[in-house]
Motif scaffolding. Structure first.
Motif, short mmCIF file in Angstrom:
data_model
loop_
_atom_site.label_atom_id
_atom_site.label_comp_id
_atom_site.label_asym_id
_atom_site.label_seq_id
_atom_site.Cartn_x
_atom_site.Cartn_y
_atom_site.Cartn_z
N SER A 142 -43.60 12.98 -26.70
CA SER A 142 -42.30 13.54 -26.49
C SER A 142 -41.38 12.36 -26.56
O SER A 142 -41.61 11.34 -26.66
CB SER A 142 -42.34 14.10 -24.92
OG SER A 142 -42.57 13.05 -23.95
N GLU A 153 -40.50 16.89 -37.51
CA GLU A 153 -41.78 16.26 -36.56
C GLU A 153 -43.20 16.83 -37.13
O GLU A 153 -44.04 16.00 -37.14
CB GLU A 153 -41.51 16.52 -35.21
CG GLU A 153 -42.51 16.24 -34.41
CD GLU A 153 -42.60 16.54 -32.79
OE1 GLU A 153 -43.39 16.28 -32.05
OE2 GLU A 153 -41.45 17.02 -32.71
N ASN A 178 -40.62 19.10 -26.40
CA ASN A 178 -39.87 18.73 -27.69
C ASN A 178 -39.23 20.07 -28.20
O ASN A 178 -38.28 19.94 -28.83
CB ASN A 178 -40.63 18.22 -28.84
CG ASN A 178 -41.10 16.75 -28.48
OD1 ASN A 178 -40.39 16.00 -27.27
ND2 ASN A 178 -41.98 16.20 -29.24
N HIS A 182 -35.43 19.73 -28.64
CA HIS A 182 -34.95 19.74 -30.06
C HIS A 182 -34.99 20.95 -30.78
O HIS A 182 -34.50 21.06 -31.89
CB HIS A 182 -35.71 18.73 -30.66
CG HIS A 182 -36.02 17.22 -30.16
ND1 HIS A 182 -34.82 16.61 -29.89
CD2 HIS A 182 -36.95 16.69 -29.32
CE1 HIS A 182 -35.05 15.22 -29.20
NE2 HIS A 182 -36.40 15.42 -29.12
#
Length: 276
Positions: A142, A153, A178, A182
């Motif tokens: 994370s 990612e 995440n 994000h």
């Protein structure tokens, strides 16, 4: 890694008293951070050995710092190898992160998602695998600040796995954290990982700070969205050894077993097929 290793639990010092060595436990394996155990002595070391002689153990490192610009600490890697050899442990994993430079940062910092970083980290992973003479599993982490990104990612993670020819310890909670912080699709992330690269899984709880901010704490029960993502992983990659992490606000062992029993029930029911 054995096919019977299906459900695991993070092992804490409190468990030395909560479990009588040799008693039947409700999980197939335990996991420890080697840094917390490899330099201990006296009665604590003796007690720990009683456990590793009777139960299956995995290890999950904290301070290898794969993404650091500083040289890899091979003396530390050799210490890890001695610990693994001594306790006959064949599973070692670490975070896909940086936690040191000239000194230790005491946190897991994200690595820039760049091609240069892929080659840098992959070469370090290969060095570790050569020294340990074991498979090596890297864990997606994370993160809360996005450093320089040439790729996503998902692309970065898959590139590391391919370049280093290593396995992924897929932390399902980290994917969810995440995805919220994000703003990406957690299910798409999981389905984008090569299923043959997924070696085993972590699942944990978190703290919802705000609607669009989650803190990865390992200090709470697993949330429903994370349980749902576990279904997605099993459908995508098949059943994998799955470990419940709980580092803070540690409840009685019976409470932890209730969550590991949920993992078992998902695995045994086959209901994960409906989550795809």
């Amino acid at each position: 890694m054995k096919t019977t290793d299906q459900v695991g639990l993070g092992f804490r010092r409190e468990h030395l008293k909560a479990i009588t060595p040799g008693e039947k436990v409700s999980v197939d394996f335990f996991e420890v951070a080697p840094e917390n155990w490899m330099n201990i002595g006296g009665r604590l070391a003796k007690n720990f050995r009683e456990f590793t002689e009777r139960y299956r153990f995995y290890t999950h490192g904290l301070s290898l710092s794969l993404g650091s610009p500083a040289p890899l600490d091979m003396d530390f890697v050799k210490q890890i190898k001695r610990f693994l050899d001594d306790h006959k442990i064949d599973v070692y994993s670490e975070h896909l992160s940086a936690c040191s430079d000239d000194g230790h940062l005491y946190d897991l910092m994200p690595i820039p998602f760049t091609e240069d970083a892929v080659y840098w980290v992959a070469e370090r992973i290969k060095q570790v695998m050569d020294c340990l003479e074991r498979p090596f599993y890297v864990e997606n982490v994370s993160y809360y600040a996005q450093i320089h990104q040439q790729m996503s990612e998902l692309e970065f993670t898959q590139a590391i796995l391919d370049e280093a020819n290593c396995q992924l310890l897929l932390d399902v909670n980290n994917v969810y954290v995440n995805s919220v912080n994000h703003r990406y699709d957690a299910k798409a992330f999981i389905q984008g990982i090569d299923p043959d690269r997924i070696g085993y899984l972590h699942i944990a709880g978190h703290h919802q700070e705000a609607e669009d901010l989650i803190i990865d704490t390992h200090g709470a029960a697993v949330s429903n969205p994370v349980w749902q993502l576990l279904h997605v992983v099993y459908h995508h990659a098949g059943l994998k050894p799955t470990l419940l992490e709980r580092d803070f606000n540690l409840p009685p062992l019976a409470e932890l077993y209730k969550e590991t029993d949920i993992i078992k029930s998902i695995q045994l029911s086959g209901g994960y097929h409906a989550a795809a």
